[in-house]
Design an enzyme around this catalytic site. Sequence first.
Site, PDB file in Angstrom:
ATOM      1  N   ASP A 102      30.628  45.845  38.854  1.00  0.00           N
ATOM      2  CA  ASP A 102      31.633  44.783  38.952  1.00  0.00           C
ATOM      3  C   ASP A 102      31.956  44.508  40.420  1.00  0.00           C
ATOM      4  O   ASP A 102      31.820  45.379  41.289  1.00  0.00           O
ATOM      5  CB  ASP A 102      32.894  45.137  38.166  1.00  0.00           C
ATOM      6  CG  ASP A 102      33.589  46.398  38.672  1.00  0.00           C
ATOM      7  OD1 ASP A 102      32.886  47.373  39.022  1.00  0.00           O
ATOM      8  OD2 ASP A 102      34.829  46.407  38.731  1.00  0.00           O
ATOM      9  N   HIS A 105      29.314  51.117  40.581  1.00  0.00           N
ATOM     10  CA  HIS A 105      29.878  50.046  39.767  1.00  0.00           C
ATOM     11  C   HIS A 105      29.130  48.746  40.010  1.00  0.00           C
ATOM     12  O   HIS A 105      28.712  48.443  41.128  1.00  0.00           O
ATOM     13  CB  HIS A 105      31.370  49.863  40.049  1.00  0.00           C
ATOM     14  CG  HIS A 105      31.689  49.495  41.471  1.00  0.00           C
ATOM     15  ND1 HIS A 105      31.807  48.183  41.894  1.00  0.00           N
ATOM     16  CD2 HIS A 105      31.921  50.256  42.569  1.00  0.00           C
ATOM     17  CE1 HIS A 105      32.111  48.167  43.182  1.00  0.00           C
ATOM     18  NE2 HIS A 105      32.178  49.413  43.621  1.00  0.00           N
ATOM     19  N   GLU A 116      35.493  49.318  38.244  1.00  0.00           N
ATOM     20  CA  GLU A 116      35.952  50.014  39.453  1.00  0.00           C
ATOM     21  C   GLU A 116      36.865  49.132  40.276  1.00  0.00           C
ATOM     22  O   GLU A 116      37.850  49.604  40.860  1.00  0.00           O
ATOM     23  CB  GLU A 116      34.749  50.464  40.293  1.00  0.00           C
ATOM     24  CG  GLU A 116      35.078  51.535  41.325  1.00  0.00           C
ATOM     25  CD  GLU A 116      35.549  50.983  42.675  1.00  0.00           C
ATOM     26  OE1 GLU A 116      36.036  51.773  43.494  1.00  0.00           O
ATOM     27  OE2 GLU A 116      35.435  49.761  42.895  1.00  0.00           O
TER      28      GLU A 116
END
Length: 381
Positions: A74, A72, A139
């Site tokens: 993020d 991920h 995530e």
Amino acid sequence: MKIDPVKFTQDLIRCPSVTPLDAGALDVLQSALEGLGFVCTRLPFSEEGADDVDNLYARFGDAAPNFCFAGHTDVVPVGSKDGWRSDPFAGEITDGILYGRGASDMKGAIAAFVAAVSDFLEGHREIKGSISFLITGDEEGPAVNGTIKMLKWLEENGEKLDYCLVGEPTNPGKIGDMAKIGRRGSLNTTLTVVGTQGHVAYPHLADNPIPRLVKMLDILQSHTLDEGTEHFQPSNLEVVTIDVGNTASNVIPAEAVAKFNIRFNNLQTDQGLQDWIRAVCDSVGGTYRLEMKASGDAFLTPPGRLSILISDAVRKVTGETVELSTTGGTSDARFIKNHCPVSEFGLVNKTMHKVDECVSLHDLELLTKIYREILGDFFKG
């Protein structure tokens, strides 16, 4: 095209991709992967009540087996910027340490795998199989518009994953300490016991819910769910809050609320635990309400080819014997396990989600070498 894992980590950190924002992080990744010959597909998803999220699936090759790296871009919020030694999205290096939000969780691991792939493909353009990236921007958030929907899209479009390595920071102390071959499940519960409000001097005219709540919690908390297994620690129930919202000393409250979480191994099931909780509450009696939601199932990828690849690579690069563990919280591996064998291995997790999150340049180099060994061994022959 040769990828420098340090510079690439910096490039990703400089995109302030706090969930659910992408802030250009996937553009940086897509540009690098397309330069290596990957076919990239952006997968934006939306759902009412949740933020829109952008995701990326990239694949090199079209044959089986498909070795996938999942992760991920993020990151969690930085908190107070004043507590950081430098701008958390500057990606500054001091004394061999790279600082920035996402350095360990998990932009550094993404950069290391891209660098490993770039090195591997220099001498192996014709591989017997495929390499893919499954990268979400959801995530650290509610995880409804990320990996789950990407996996559904893969199925609908004939994309099959054969093995998946997730780049979560798994090492507690140093690179090579630990890989995850499973995770415990998680069940969140809110228990509200209902009574009748009244004056403490006239208890016969009221119904105090607190003693019933305490009795329920005592039975639940004192029960041994299991003794654990070879790969899992015992399941545990932890009460996290008890509230009645009562500010008066002469009033019996109308309701009493408790919240608790159960982290459970593969001897338990979400439904089985819910049935047990209801049975305990019924045995105490009275009126109550239950809100229960599982955020993940317990799963295990039994030691096999994937864990051997990780263990052998770690031993070659660091000389360490990696522990195969199921400890810690949840990750998106809980969704991937329904599609293929999945394990996790990444950077050191000491500073993840903290102020001054960081990664040593040496660790980035080691992880890149380990990922490179994994790829070489997987596609050998």
